[in-house]
Design an enzyme around this catalytic site. Structure first.
Site: not given
Ligand code: UDP
Length: 331
Positions: A150, A62, A154, A41, A36-37
């Site tokens: 978004y 990532v 996706k 999170g 996780d960055n």
């Protein structure tokens, strides 16, 4: 002889869904590597796991090259901002993690010869013209609207994953996640449930956007995790909806939260954000058929569990307005 544990990489592992997946895979006897960055999170979601020798945490973005030493058996790609407020604040990062991030992880899955499941979303259906939404609906997405960063990331992610499956024979899974809620959602993420509960706990009015006639269908996190786990262990490569088909208007939902929390505050109406889907309800016929899965937790029960979690948080958390590493990652 002691059997060697299978190793799973969970990106977005410090996030809401990611942290629950870490819990589940540890419970199932896996060695879990969370990555996780920490933009959206939060280490508080996984701090209970740091003493577990089968848990590791990598602080990494990532969207940049991903290196994981040793064997991997499974990858779950759950790194992404997932609330409209978040992806409006960090649009480029949102595009990158869904596209470049997915590319990096598909590459890693090839290298490790392992199975990969990517987290897609009901947002691929946009503001749907078909109701409820089944997997064969192509969607109604505005590519250049505020949600486009978004939705299109996706959609690209799904296309890229299918290309790796078809071209490289990679063992892939795609889950389309509908609105999911539960403990560890970020109170300030702007999503409707933490927004309403946060407002109730702070003694503020509940903000309903538009006239509240738009609908959503809310799935409790344990049901969602069960669906994801079953999909990963299945042999199905095309996208599968996982969500709870019980649909509710946002206005009725606000009233449920008022009753649940006992707040004496009232409902105030605010403008509806651009491209806010008018209705959303998963058709879960496919998941029922191939995974023998359906949600078990009623909204009343799930909301009670979620409220108990938020109520027990330290008071200052109620007033955290911004996430912590925001400035570092705007591009
Ligand atoms: N919403 C609302 N008040 C809030 C936050 C959200 O009425 O304070 C509405 C929002 O406009 C949308 C629904 O609740 O119609 C669900 O929003 P959310 O951000 O949770 O997720 P979405 O399903 O839109 O991605």
């Amino acid at each position: 002889m002691i059997k060697k544990k299978e190793r799973v990489l969970i990106t977005g592992g410090a996030g809401f869904l990611g942290s629950h997946l870490c819990d589940r895979f540890l419970k199932e006897g896996f060695h879990v590597i969370a990555m996780d960055n920490l933009i959206t999170g939060d280490l508080r979601n996984i701090e209970h796991l740091f003493k577990n020798p089968d848990f590791e945490f990598y602080h990494h973005d990532v969207s940049k090259y991903v290196h994981v030493p040793g064997e991997l058996h499974y990858i779950l790609h759950f790194a992404s901002p997932a609330s409209p407020i978040d992806y409006l604040k960090i649009p480029i990062q949102t595009l990158k993690v869904g596209s470049l991030g997915t590319h990096n992880l598909l590459g890693l899955a090839r290298l490790k010869k392992c199975r990969i499941l990517v987290a897609s979303t009901s947002e691929v259906y946009g503001d749907p013209l078909v109701h409820p939404q089944s997997e064969d609906y192509y969607g109604n997405v505005n590519p250049i609207g505020p949600r486009g960063v978004y939705d299109e990331a996706k959609r690209f992610q799904e296309a890229m994953t299918m290309a790796y499956h078809r071209f490289h024979g990679l063992d892939t899974r795609i889950v389309r996640i509908f609105n999911t809620y539960g403990p560890r959602m970020r109170l300030n993420d702007g999503r409707v449930l933490p927004a309403f509960i946060g407002q109730a706990l702070r003694g503020e009015d509940l903000t309903v956007f538009g006239d509240g006639s738009q609908t959503r269908s809310f799935c409790y996190v344990d049901d969602q995790v069960e669906g994801i786990f079953r999909l990963l262990m299945s042999d199905y490569h095309l996208p599968v909806n996982i969500g709870n088909p019980e649909e509710v208007t946002i206005l009725a939902f606000a009233e449920e939260i008022i009753k649940l929390t006992g707040t004496t505050q009232k409902i105030v109406f605010k403008p509806l954000p651009q491209d806010d889907p008018k209705q959303r309800q998963p058709d879960i016929t496919l998941a029922k058929k191939i995974l023998d899965w359906e949600p078990k937790v009623s909204r009343a029960e799930g909301l009670r569990l979620t409220y108990d979690y938020f109520r027990a948080l330290p008071r200052e958390v109620l007033y955290e307005r911004e996430y912590r590493n925001f400035d570092k990652y705007i591009y």
